[in-house]
Scaffold this motif. Structure first.
Motif, PDB file in Angstrom:
ATOM      1  N   GLU A   1       0.845  -1.192   0.000  1.00 32.77           N
ATOM      2  CA  GLU A   1       0.000   0.000   0.000  1.00 32.77           C
ATOM      3  C   GLU A   1       0.882   1.244   0.000  1.00 32.77           C
ATOM      4  OE1 GLU A   1      -3.914   0.646   2.476  1.00 32.77           O
ATOM      5  OE2 GLU A   1      -2.172   0.949   3.757  1.00 32.77           O
ATOM      6  N   PHE A   2       0.468   2.237  -0.776  1.00 31.76           N
ATOM      7  CA  PHE A   2       1.163   3.522  -0.807  1.00 31.76           C
ATOM      8  C   PHE A   2       0.149   4.614  -0.514  1.00 31.76           C
ATOM      9  CE2 PHE A   2       2.510   7.440  -2.807  1.00 31.76           C
ATOM     10  CZ  PHE A   2       3.824   7.559  -2.355  1.00 31.76           C
ATOM     11  N   LYS A   3       0.485   5.475   0.442  1.00 31.09           N
ATOM     12  CA  LYS A   3      -0.326   6.655   0.759  1.00 31.09           C
ATOM     13  C   LYS A   3       0.584   7.856   0.676  1.00 31.09           C
ATOM     14  CE  LYS A   3      -3.241   4.244   4.092  1.00 31.09           C
ATOM     15  NZ  LYS A   3      -3.620   4.160   5.508  1.00 31.09           N
ATOM     16  N   GLY A   4       0.189   8.832  -0.121  1.00 29.27           N
ATOM     17  CA  GLY A   4       1.059   9.981  -0.278  1.00 29.27           C
ATOM     18  C   GLY A   4       0.326  11.212  -0.737  1.00 29.27           C
ATOM     19  N   LYS A   5       1.112  12.164  -1.192  1.00 25.94           N
ATOM     20  CA  LYS A   5       0.565  13.440  -1.622  1.00 25.94           C
ATOM     21  C   LYS A   5       1.408  13.988  -2.757  1.00 25.94           C
ATOM     22  CE  LYS A   5      -1.180  17.725   0.089  1.00 25.94           C
ATOM     23  NZ  LYS A   5      -2.055  18.186   1.105  1.00 25.94           N
ATOM     24  N   LEU A   6       0.728  14.584  -3.735  1.00 27.66           N
ATOM     25  CA  LEU A   6       1.416  15.275  -4.818  1.00 27.66           C
ATOM     26  C   LEU A   6       1.940  16.596  -4.278  1.00 27.66           C
ATOM     27  CD1 LEU A   6      -1.212  14.691  -7.629  1.00 27.66           C
ATOM     28  CD2 LEU A   6       1.012  13.585  -7.442  1.00 27.66           C
ATOM     29  N   LEU A   7       3.222  16.856  -4.475  1.00 28.49           N
ATOM     30  CA  LEU A   7       3.818  18.118  -4.041  1.00 28.49           C
ATOM     31  C   LEU A   7       3.685  19.131  -5.170  1.00 28.49           C
ATOM     32  CD1 LEU A   7       7.042  16.640  -2.409  1.00 28.49           C
ATOM     33  CD2 LEU A   7       4.815  17.067  -1.344  1.00 28.49           C
ATOM     34  N   ASP A   8       3.607  20.399  -4.846  1.00 29.56           N
ATOM     35  CA  ASP A   8       3.454  21.446  -5.870  1.00 29.56           C
ATOM     36  C   ASP A   8       2.338  21.080  -6.846  1.00 29.56           C
ATOM     37  OD1 ASP A   8       5.625  22.856  -4.739  1.00 29.56           O
ATOM     38  OD2 ASP A   8       7.033  21.658  -5.906  1.00 29.56           O
ATOM     39  N   LEU A   9       1.167  20.840  -6.305  1.00 26.23           N
ATOM     40  CA  LEU A   9       0.007  20.363  -7.051  1.00 26.23           C
ATOM     41  C   LEU A   9      -0.380  21.315  -8.183  1.00 26.23           C
ATOM     42  CD1 LEU A   9      -2.276  18.209  -7.089  1.00 26.23           C
ATOM     43  CD2 LEU A   9      -3.541  19.702  -5.548  1.00 26.23           C
ATOM     44  N   PRO A  10      -0.353  20.828  -9.442  1.00 27.49           N
ATOM     45  CA  PRO A  10      -0.837  21.657 -10.550  1.00 27.49           C
ATOM     46  C   PRO A  10      -2.365  21.695 -10.538  1.00 27.49           C
ATOM     47  CG  PRO A  10      -0.192  19.498 -11.356  1.00 27.49           C
ATOM     48  CD  PRO A  10       0.127  19.520  -9.890  1.00 27.49           C
ATOM     49  N   ASP A  11      -2.945  22.536 -11.357  1.00 30.72           N
ATOM     50  CA  ASP A  11      -4.402  22.607 -11.475  1.00 30.72           C
ATOM     51  C   ASP A  11      -4.856  21.425 -12.342  1.00 30.72           C
ATOM     52  OD1 ASP A  11      -7.067  23.096 -11.879  1.00 30.72           O
ATOM     53  OD2 ASP A  11      -6.802  25.160 -12.570  1.00 30.72           O
ATOM     54  N   LEU A  12      -5.289  20.360 -11.695  1.00 28.09           N
ATOM     55  CA  LEU A  12      -5.672  19.140 -12.408  1.00 28.09           C
ATOM     56  C   LEU A  12      -7.079  19.203 -12.987  1.00 28.09           C
ATOM     57  CD1 LEU A  12      -4.009  16.482 -10.080  1.00 28.09           C
ATOM     58  CD2 LEU A  12      -3.141  17.476 -12.206  1.00 28.09           C
ATOM     59  N   THR A  13      -7.709  20.365 -12.936  1.00 25.52           N
ATOM     60  CA  THR A  13      -8.995  20.536 -13.617  1.00 25.52           C
ATOM     61  C   THR A  13      -8.767  20.984 -15.062  1.00 25.52           C
ATOM     62  OG1 THR A  13      -9.214  22.845 -12.906  1.00 25.52           O
ATOM     63  CG2 THR A  13     -10.157  21.136 -11.455  1.00 25.52           C
ATOM     64  N   LYS A  14      -7.513  21.321 -15.402  1.00 22.15           N
ATOM     65  CA  LYS A  14      -7.187  21.791 -16.751  1.00 22.15           C
ATOM     66  C   LYS A  14      -6.454  20.702 -17.526  1.00 22.15           C
ATOM     67  CE  LYS A  14      -6.840  26.593 -15.372  1.00 22.15           C
ATOM     68  NZ  LYS A  14      -5.969  27.755 -15.255  1.00 22.15           N
ATOM     69  N   PRO A  15      -6.920  20.380 -18.738  1.00 18.51           N
ATOM     70  CA  PRO A  15      -6.233  19.377 -19.547  1.00 18.51           C
ATOM     71  C   PRO A  15      -4.771  19.758 -19.789  1.00 18.51           C
ATOM     72  CG  PRO A  15      -8.392  19.825 -20.462  1.00 18.51           C
ATOM     73  CD  PRO A  15      -8.146  20.858 -19.390  1.00 18.51           C
ATOM     74  N   GLY A  16      -3.935  18.737 -19.821  1.00 20.87           N
ATOM     75  CA  GLY A  16      -2.515  18.956 -20.067  1.00 20.87           C
ATOM     76  C   GLY A  16      -1.694  17.816 -19.491  1.00 20.87           C
ATOM     77  N   THR A  17      -0.401  17.872 -19.719  1.00 20.87           N
ATOM     78  CA  THR A  17       0.523  16.880 -19.183  1.00 20.87           C
ATOM     79  C   THR A  17       1.411  17.570 -18.161  1.00 20.87           C
ATOM     80  OG1 THR A  17       0.473  15.599 -21.218  1.00 20.87           O
ATOM     81  CG2 THR A  17       2.347  15.230 -19.759  1.00 20.87           C
ATOM     82  N   TYR A  18       1.464  16.981 -16.978  1.00 17.33           N
ATOM     83  CA  TYR A  18       2.167  17.603 -15.862  1.00 17.33           C
ATOM     84  C   TYR A  18       3.192  16.632 -15.277  1.00 17.33           C
ATOM     85  CZ  TYR A  18      -2.021  20.496 -16.126  1.00 17.33           C
ATOM     86  OH  TYR A  18      -3.034  21.291 -16.569  1.00 17.33           O
TER      87      TYR A  18
END
Length: 181
Positions: A93-110
């Motif tokens: 199991e992995f529990k974590g958090k994205l650091l420097d979270l981009p706006d994931l409501t906008k299409p694109g590659t991050y």
């Protein structure tokens, strides 16, 4: 199915979000590759459950370790019985958090960095790794490759076969997520 139920029960509490903030997948692909002098070892499963909260950046992965499939049945047997001891430690199991979270409501590659704890073989270890999120309307695709040192998770390799198994294993994750219902 029981993993999905557990995931859906835990996610609202753990991620603190409404359903439209959570993207989930029941068939994330996990594979690993061990390059060693005597023999390369690789295995794959597509039975990992996972979720991402696009507002908070919380991420979660869980896999039944015995679902990894090998090219050789003897390798699979040794993996489950001797190395990962799936009768004692059935899940990773992995529990974590994205650091420097981009706006994931906008299409694109991050390109993202995730930090969290991998609980495998009864040992928890913190990892910070890079990955790619590709956001489209109604879906998110995830991909990452990182290294895991088997000794960090107390996985013992007998001296007799130490040349058959690498000390560091390449792990690849890929999956496509949809909004949780």
């Amino acid at each position: 199915m029981k993993h999905l139920i557990l995931l859906m029960l835990c996610l609202p509490l753990a991620l603190g979000a409404t359903a439209q903030d959570v993207y989930a997948s029941r068939n994330v692909s996990l594979s690993f590759f061990s390059k060693a002098p005597m023999e390369d070892i690789d295995a794959k499963t597509t039975q990992c459950v996972s979720a991402i909260n696009i507002k908070t950046g919380a991420v979660y992965f869980k896999v039944a370790v015995n679902t990894f499939q090998f090219k050789k049945s003897l390798m699979q047997e040794h993996f489950n019985e001797n190395y990962l001891e799936t009768h004692k430690f059935p899940n990773a199991e992995f529990k974590g958090k994205l650091l420097d979270l981009p706006d994931l409501t906008k299409p694109g590659t991050y390109t993202v960095t995730v930090e969290g704890t991998l609980d495998m073989h009864g040992v928890k270890k913190t990892y910070r790794e890079k990955g790619t999120l590709t956001v489209a309307v109604g879906s998110i695709a995830v991909s990452s490759t990182f290294k895991v040192r088997v000794a960090d998770h107390n996985i013992k390799i007998p001296r007799l076969v130490v040349k058959n198994i690498a000390e560091v294993v390449d792990v690849t994750v890929s999956g496509k997520y949809a909004p949780a219902k």
